[in-house]
Design a protein around this motif. Structure first.
Motif, PDB file in Angstrom:
ATOM      1  N   ASP A  45      -3.855  18.104   6.585  1.00  0.00           N
ATOM      2  CA  ASP A  45      -3.430  17.766   5.223  1.00  0.00           C
ATOM      3  C   ASP A  45      -4.487  16.948   4.476  1.00  0.00           C
ATOM      4  OD1 ASP A  45      -1.191  18.998   6.087  1.00  0.00           O
ATOM      5  OD2 ASP A  45       0.152  17.279   5.906  1.00  0.00           O
ATOM      6  N   PHE A  46      -5.280  16.173   5.217  1.00  0.00           N
ATOM      7  CA  PHE A  46      -6.266  15.306   4.573  1.00  0.00           C
ATOM      8  C   PHE A  46      -7.457  16.075   4.005  1.00  0.00           C
ATOM      9  CE2 PHE A  46      -3.820  12.238   6.883  1.00  0.00           C
ATOM     10  CZ  PHE A  46      -3.856  11.107   6.083  1.00  0.00           C
ATOM     11  N   ALA A  47      -7.517  17.368   4.303  1.00  0.00           N
ATOM     12  CA  ALA A  47      -8.598  18.174   3.737  1.00  0.00           C
ATOM     13  C   ALA A  47      -8.554  18.164   2.212  1.00  0.00           C
ATOM     14  CB  ALA A  47      -8.512  19.611   4.267  1.00  0.00           C
ATOM     15  N   GLN A  48      -7.362  17.968   1.622  1.00  0.00           N
ATOM     16  CA  GLN A  48      -7.222  17.966   0.160  1.00  0.00           C
ATOM     17  C   GLN A  48      -7.918  16.773  -0.487  1.00  0.00           C
ATOM     18  OE1 GLN A  48      -3.056  16.456  -1.186  1.00  0.00           O
ATOM     19  NE2 GLN A  48      -2.752  17.314   0.868  1.00  0.00           N
ATOM     20  N   LEU A  49      -8.262  15.739   0.302  1.00  0.00           N
ATOM     21  CA  LEU A  49      -8.888  14.534  -0.226  1.00  0.00           C
ATOM     22  C   LEU A  49     -10.409  14.562  -0.140  1.00  0.00           C
ATOM     23  CD1 LEU A  49      -6.495  11.894   1.396  1.00  0.00           C
ATOM     24  CD2 LEU A  49      -6.392  12.778  -0.942  1.00  0.00           C
ATOM     25  N   VAL A  50     -10.932  15.532   0.607  1.00  0.00           N
ATOM     26  CA  VAL A  50     -12.378  15.593   0.834  1.00  0.00           C
ATOM     27  C   VAL A  50     -13.120  15.847  -0.484  1.00  0.00           C
ATOM     28  CG1 VAL A  50     -14.213  16.967   1.903  1.00  0.00           C
ATOM     29  CG2 VAL A  50     -12.218  16.291   3.241  1.00  0.00           C
ATOM     30  N   SER A  51     -14.231  15.119  -0.668  1.00  0.00           N
ATOM     31  CA  SER A  51     -15.047  15.263  -1.875  1.00  0.00           C
ATOM     32  C   SER A  51     -16.497  14.993  -1.499  1.00  0.00           C
ATOM     33  CB  SER A  51     -14.568  14.283  -2.957  1.00  0.00           C
ATOM     34  OG  SER A  51     -14.777  12.951  -2.524  1.00  0.00           O
ATOM     35  N   ASP A  52     -17.340  14.751  -2.506  1.00  0.00           N
ATOM     36  CA  ASP A  52     -18.759  14.493  -2.230  1.00  0.00           C
ATOM     37  C   ASP A  52     -18.952  13.248  -1.376  1.00  0.00           C
ATOM     38  OD1 ASP A  52     -19.566  16.723  -3.636  1.00  0.00           O
ATOM     39  OD2 ASP A  52     -19.748  15.639  -5.539  1.00  0.00           O
ATOM     40  N   GLN A  53     -18.033  12.263  -1.505  1.00  0.00           N
ATOM     41  CA  GLN A  53     -18.196  11.015  -0.760  1.00  0.00           C
ATOM     42  C   GLN A  53     -17.002  10.684   0.159  1.00  0.00           C
ATOM     43  OE1 GLN A  53     -20.939   9.173  -0.567  1.00  0.00           O
ATOM     44  NE2 GLN A  53     -21.914  10.720  -1.849  1.00  0.00           N
ATOM     45  N   VAL A  54     -16.078  11.618   0.278  1.00  0.00           N
ATOM     46  CA  VAL A  54     -14.927  11.426   1.175  1.00  0.00           C
ATOM     47  C   VAL A  54     -14.953  12.522   2.235  1.00  0.00           C
ATOM     48  CG1 VAL A  54     -12.416  11.317   1.368  1.00  0.00           C
ATOM     49  CG2 VAL A  54     -13.551  10.362  -0.651  1.00  0.00           C
ATOM     50  N   PHE A  55     -14.918  12.113   3.510  1.00  0.00           N
ATOM     51  CA  PHE A  55     -15.067  13.054   4.617  1.00  0.00           C
ATOM     52  C   PHE A  55     -13.928  12.885   5.622  1.00  0.00           C
ATOM     53  CE2 PHE A  55     -19.135  11.598   3.011  1.00  0.00           C
ATOM     54  CZ  PHE A  55     -19.838  12.772   2.782  1.00  0.00           C
ATOM     55  N   MET A  56     -13.644  13.978   6.333  1.00  0.00           N
ATOM     56  CA  MET A  56     -12.736  13.894   7.481  1.00  0.00           C
ATOM     57  C   MET A  56     -13.583  13.654   8.732  1.00  0.00           C
ATOM     58  SD  MET A  56      -9.834  16.856   6.982  1.00  0.00           S
ATOM     59  CE  MET A  56      -9.030  16.448   8.544  1.00  0.00           C
ATOM     60  N   TYR A  57     -13.197  12.643   9.507  1.00  0.00           N
ATOM     61  CA  TYR A  57     -13.913  12.267  10.720  1.00  0.00           C
ATOM     62  C   TYR A  57     -12.959  12.550  11.876  1.00  0.00           C
ATOM     63  CZ  TYR A  57     -16.682   9.177  13.834  1.00  0.00           C
ATOM     64  OH  TYR A  57     -17.449   8.652  14.857  1.00  0.00           O
ATOM     65  N   LYS A  58     -13.109  13.730  12.508  1.00  0.00           N
ATOM     66  CA  LYS A  58     -12.172  14.146  13.558  1.00  0.00           C
ATOM     67  C   LYS A  58     -12.599  13.557  14.892  1.00  0.00           C
ATOM     68  CE  LYS A  58     -10.448  18.168  13.656  1.00  0.00           C
ATOM     69  NZ  LYS A  58     -10.266  19.623  13.775  1.00  0.00           N
ATOM     70  N   PRO A  59     -11.731  12.763  15.509  1.00  0.00           N
ATOM     71  CA  PRO A  59     -12.104  12.070  16.745  1.00  0.00           C
ATOM     72  C   PRO A  59     -12.490  13.032  17.868  1.00  0.00           C
ATOM     73  CG  PRO A  59     -10.044  11.229  15.856  1.00  0.00           C
ATOM     74  CD  PRO A  59     -10.369  12.463  15.084  1.00  0.00           C
ATOM     75  N   SER A  60     -13.307  12.520  18.772  1.00  0.00           N
ATOM     76  CA  SER A  60     -13.744  13.304  19.924  1.00  0.00           C
ATOM     77  C   SER A  60     -12.558  13.600  20.827  1.00  0.00           C
ATOM     78  CB  SER A  60     -14.805  12.523  20.694  1.00  0.00           C
ATOM     79  OG  SER A  60     -15.115  13.155  21.909  1.00  0.00           O
ATOM     80  N   ARG A  61     -12.538  14.762  21.417  1.00  0.00           N
ATOM     81  CA  ARG A  61     -11.483  15.138  22.365  1.00  0.00           C
ATOM     82  C   ARG A  61     -12.139  15.769  23.585  1.00  0.00           C
ATOM     83  NH1 ARG A  61      -5.640  16.353  22.439  1.00  0.00           N
ATOM     84  NH2 ARG A  61      -5.348  17.093  24.547  1.00  0.00           N
ATOM     85  N   GLN A  62     -11.849  15.223  24.752  1.00  0.00           N
ATOM     86  CA  GLN A  62     -12.367  15.779  26.003  1.00  0.00           C
ATOM     87  C   GLN A  62     -13.894  15.875  26.000  1.00  0.00           C
ATOM     88  OE1 GLN A  62     -10.310  16.420  28.529  1.00  0.00           O
ATOM     89  NE2 GLN A  62      -8.509  15.872  27.345  1.00  0.00           N
ATOM     90  N   GLY A  63     -14.539  14.942  25.337  1.00  0.00           N
ATOM     91  CA  GLY A  63     -15.998  14.934  25.357  1.00  0.00           C
ATOM     92  C   GLY A  63     -16.647  15.990  24.500  1.00  0.00           C
ATOM     93  N   ASN A  64     -15.880  16.592  23.580  1.00  0.00           N
ATOM     94  CA  ASN A  64     -16.443  17.673  22.758  1.00  0.00           C
ATOM     95  C   ASN A  64     -17.237  17.158  21.558  1.00  0.00           C
ATOM     96  OD1 ASN A  64     -15.344  19.649  24.383  1.00  0.00           O
ATOM     97  ND2 ASN A  64     -13.414  19.689  23.263  1.00  0.00           N
ATOM     98  N   GLY A  65     -17.229  15.861  21.330  1.00  0.00           N
ATOM     99  CA  GLY A  65     -17.972  15.308  20.210  1.00  0.00           C
ATOM    100  C   GLY A  65     -17.136  15.221  18.951  1.00  0.00           C
ATOM    101  N   VAL A  66     -17.657  14.436  17.997  1.00  0.00           N
ATOM    102  CA  VAL A  66     -16.954  14.190  16.743  1.00  0.00           C
ATOM    103  C   VAL A  66     -17.309  15.266  15.716  1.00  0.00           C
ATOM    104  CG1 VAL A  66     -16.844  12.614  14.778  1.00  0.00           C
ATOM    105  CG2 VAL A  66     -16.792  11.709  17.100  1.00  0.00           C
ATOM    106  N   ASP A  67     -16.307  15.692  14.940  1.00  0.00           N
ATOM    107  CA  ASP A  67     -16.547  16.622  13.830  1.00  0.00           C
ATOM    108  C   ASP A  67     -16.421  15.853  12.520  1.00  0.00           C
ATOM    109  OD1 ASP A  67     -16.863  18.856  15.420  1.00  0.00           O
ATOM    110  OD2 ASP A  67     -14.719  19.320  15.414  1.00  0.00           O
ATOM    111  N   ILE A  68     -17.444  15.940  11.669  1.00  0.00           N
ATOM    112  CA  ILE A  68     -17.375  15.352  10.338  1.00  0.00           C
ATOM    113  C   ILE A  68     -17.329  16.490   9.328  1.00  0.00           C
ATOM    114  CG2 ILE A  68     -18.562  13.925   8.634  1.00  0.00           C
ATOM    115  CD1 ILE A  68     -19.701  12.293  10.921  1.00  0.00           C
TER     116      ILE A  68
END
Length: 831
Positions: A45-68
């Motif tokens: 749902d937070f994808a609707q807030l993403v802009s030039d200076q607002v990002f989604m920072y998805k936490p690491s899971r099982q050592g797969n690394g962070v997705d920004i």
């Protein structure tokens, strides 16, 4: 909360607003002040807030690394042209997790396709003449629902909260505060790690009955992130993707004593879900996945080919939340027969207050970490997601692993059930109940949407009238839904005394407990409570129930949760039937919307009378209470007569009301303070009431002392039929935690036995109805009440049958069990 404050971690909160709204507001305000903002969340749902200076920072899971995820990633991931279209996608496809209905039959692919052509929901609705077939019909029929869904999916970025960057600067921890808290909670390891000191100090504590408290904590089961995964464990997972392989699998399944199965679907609602595939396992580390076509008529042919296996009553079927799978298959014309084993229900009996998800059980009992759904598609949840767009090999691996792990969990869970002697309860009550609940959910209940639409208007007028009364008393117009404005009007403008701590944001707290206390002396507070109640009633039930009507059946199919309440009670959702108000007229009116299936049927309601009081009389062997019930006396009048020292025929209505409150408060372990608030009397008077109560019912007092003592010595309490509830804080040195644990210890055997009793009644009633060949259906269970959709010519037979089975659910009770029965053309009439 104190720990968070001790770490000097800022807390952001506001009554009446969701966390999503506060995060959205702060994110946009911070962006406007020149900050780059990272929202740490996997929530789509937070994808609707993403802009030039607002990002989604998805936490690491099982050592797969962070997705920004920035604008580019969101637009590519969602396959949309602008960020604004995120809420249009959500509005069209809906989101079962957040109770957003969307448009039935429109998934993510169709939603994206429509938005490419029409840009947004509003333009789509204006151009339905360009659509064809079922799609045109669906969009036109559910246009208002789509608009509502878009509104529900939209995060409010205008919440009344302000971003102050200075509040979010890192600051040192408050060592003094943390030392005190860690000492109180006995967090020795944490204290040593963070404060580098031992906080194991403090005076000897005593319990409610003057006994010294000694800590004998039951060591918790150790749950660790496991080293074993699909990557380092030998396994054989087979994709069964043609008829020859299916025939061979069916032959294999028919040759075993038990197998595990799981359905992969497109929805968490089994009555709406489309089938994606079936997974099976018959031995550890081996499983099979059978995909089915998207065309559900073609899928049905494959499911039907497995019908003889599912309906083979000599083969045990194993599953995790198997009721869901029974319902899915039932819509394909398959009745799953034979013994059942449900891993979720098994763990619920072992640890009723813990989590019961498959991933959790896998780590706890098998030391194995499962493939996370995020690794397939980067989204949360399982049942609510369509997997048709994912590589078939990945889906096969994911589904097969579910079946494999569930199969492996059966033996260790069954062994644990036997160890704590609840295997009989599991086999005799919880497992048979699964089929009863599945039948109830499949049947559903008929709802009258026209009545609800009219009642919504009526409630709207009542809310408006109440609003005018409040404004007149306040001398100013304000937003009654805003806790901040309510606090300012009550405590600043009207100068009503405020004696509590303010919130962390410096606002007055106007929660229900505080308003209920103030309402005794202040009419405006009473009216604000009434306004809140009516508003909640309208939004939660009256306006929502019509949207829960199943498009396939025209009925509402509530989901009954067997593994939710620690006491053993059932709960329900979509709608939550347990919370429909019954004590006030406005709430009771909602029951008029629940009606029989047609003119040949009526609703029959069967309700246990004062069941918890009767059970505590039986459990405690309290002679005076047993005698009152045996004579058929009004128990509340009899109690009042004893408490006030009067003949029973001289008891006043107020004295009876006070005695009734004491009767029900005592079984919940309430003390003098709680009772004084309920009765609006001085605490001293409430204390005297309780003392006189226990003089009359001294056996009850002894029972309460004995059950607390047992809990302290053994760490758990049991129902009459052996259901256990472990009580973690029963020996805590924290007085508040310990007293709460004591209340749980007193209440659980009573409420839990009542829960067991109505479950047995449901099982036996269903069996008796089937033996008698009746066509009437059990459709609802709410607390101590069962509701049936009864063929008119079967009414007398059903009344006799239901009353007998409910009265005799637990044989050998000393106290008589009474069941109230009535019929009506709606639920209110029948209650």
């Amino acid at each position: 909360r104190k720990i968070v404050e001790g770490f000097n971690i800022p807390i952001m909160e506001m009554e009446g607003y969701e966390a999503d709204d506060l995060i959205g507001t702060i994110a946009k305000q911070a962006e406007s002040q020149g900050f780059s903002v990272y929202m740490v969340t996997p929530d789509k749902d937070f994808a609707q807030l993403v802009s030039d200076q607002v990002f989604m920072y998805k936490p690491s899971r099982q050592g797969n690394g962070v997705d920004i995820l920035g604008k580019k990633e969101i637009l590519e991931k969602w396959d949309i042209a602008s960020i604004d279209q995120v809420i249009d996608v959500l509005g069209l496809k809906g989101d079962a997790v957040d109770n957003i209905p969307g448009i039935p039959g429109i998934g993510e692919k169709t939603a994206v396709k429509l938005l490419k052509e029409y840009n947004n929901i509003e333009t789509l609705i204006q151009n339905t003449d360009q659509l064809k077939g079922k799609l045109k019909e669906r969009v036109e029929t559910f246009a208002d629902q789509a608009i509502l869904s878009k509104e529900l999916a939209t995060i409010n970025t205008e919440s009344p909260i302000s971003f102050d960057a200075n509040k979010y600067e890192l600051s040192p921890i408050n060592r003094k505060a943390l030392t005190s808290i860690f000492q109180e909670l006995e967090f020795r390891t944490l204290a040593t790690a963070i404060l580098e000191e031992d906080t194991n100090k403090g005076p000897v504590q005593k319990d409610l009955f003057g006994n010294a408290v000694t800590d004998k904590p039951k060591p918790p089961k150790k749950y660790k992130v496991s080293a074993q995964t699909i990557e380092n464990t030998t396994h054989e997972y087979h994709l069964i993707d043609n008829e020859e392989k299916r025939i061979a699998l069916i032959e294999h399944l028919n040759s075993v004593n038990s197998f595990c199965f799981d359905t992969e679907t497109t929805s968490i609602d089994p009555n709406q879900a489309e089938l994606v595939g079936l997974a099976f396992s018959t031995s550890p580390n081996e499983a099979y996945y059978v995909p089915v076509p998207e065309d559900q008529n073609e899928a049905r042919k494959i499911v039907i080919s497995f019908k003889p296996v599912f309906e083979n009553s000599s083969i045990e079927k194993i599953g995790q939340n198997i009721k869901y799978d029974l319902l899915v298959l039932r819509w394909f014309g398959v009745e799953v027969m034979g013994p059942l084993f449900d891993t979720m229900i098994a763990h619920y009996l072992l640890e009723p207050e813990n989590r019961h998800k498959l991933e959790f059980l896998s780590e706890a009992y098998l030391n194995y970490s499962m493939v996370p759904i995020e690794s397939l598609i980067g989204k949360r949840g399982v049942k609510q997601l369509s997997m048709r767009d994912i590589d078939i090999d990945k889906v096969a691996e994911y589904a097969a692993e579910d079946a494999d792990i569930t199969y492996q969990l059966k033996d260790p869970l069954k062994s644990e059930l036997a160890k704590i002697e609840v295997l009989k309860l599991y086999n005799d009550i919880e497992i048979p109940l699964i089929r009863v609940l599945a039948n109830m959910e499949y049947e559903g209940v008929h709802i009258a949407p026209d009545f609800l639409h009219e009642y919504s208007k009526d409630l709207g007028n009542q809310i408006l009238a109440k609003q005018k009364e409040i404004y007149k008393l306040a001398g100013v117009d304000f937003n009654i839904a805003s806790p901040r404005q309510v606090g300012e009007v009550l405590f600043d403008k009207l100068k009503i005394p405020y004696r509590w701590r303010k919130t962390s944001t410096g606002q007055y707290s106007t929660d229900e407990d505080k308003l209920s206390e103030l309402a005794i002396d202040h009419d405006i507070v009473k009216k604000i409570r009434d306004h809140r109640k009516l508003s909640k009633l309208k939004s939660t039930y009256v306006d929502t129930l019509p949207y829960l009507i199943n498009s396939k059946t025209g009925r509402v199919h509530s989901s009954f949760n067997q593994a939710r309440a620690a006491t053993g009670r059932l709960s329900s959702e979509n709608p939550n039937l347990q919370n429909i108000p019954i004590k006030d007229e406005a709430g009771r009116e909602i029951r008029k919307a629940f009606i029989p299936r047609d003119n040949d049927h009526v609703l029959l309601s069967a309700d246990y009378s004062q069941i918890e009081l009767r059970l505590i009389a039986d459990l405690s062997k309290e002679e005076a209470m047993l005698d009152a019930f045996s004579q058929g006396l009004d128990i509340h009048k009899a109690t009042a007569a004893g408490v006030y020292g009067l003949p029973i025929d001289e008891v006043t209505a107020e004295q009876r009301r006070n005695a009734k409150t004491v009767n029900f408060s005592i079984i919940y372990g309430a003390g003098a303070l709680n009772l004084s608030r309920q009765l609006s009397i001085p605490r001293k008077e409430a204390k005297e009431l309780i003392e006189n109560y226990f003089k009359q019912y001294h056996g009850l007092k002894k029972y309460m002392e004995d059950i607390v003592r047992f809990a302290r010595e053994h760490g758990y309490v049991s129902t009459m039929l052996g259901r256990r509830r472990y009580i973690r804080d029963i020996n805590s040195r924290n007085g508040l935690a310990r007293s709460n644990a004591e209340r749980i210890a007193i209440n659980t055997p009573i409420q839990g036995t009542a829960a067991d009793m109505i479950k047995i009644a449901m099982i036996n009633t269903q069996a008796a109805m089937e033996r008698a060949g009746l066509t009437s259906k059990m459709i609802l269970q709410v607390h101590d009440e069962l509701v049936f959709d009864v063929l008119k010519e079967e009414v007398d037979q059903m009344k006799t049958l239901v009353e007998y089975e409910m009265k005799h659910a637990i044989p050998g009770l000393q106290v008589p069990i009474l069941v109230g029965l009535d019929i009506g053309n709606n639920w209110l009439e029948a209650h």
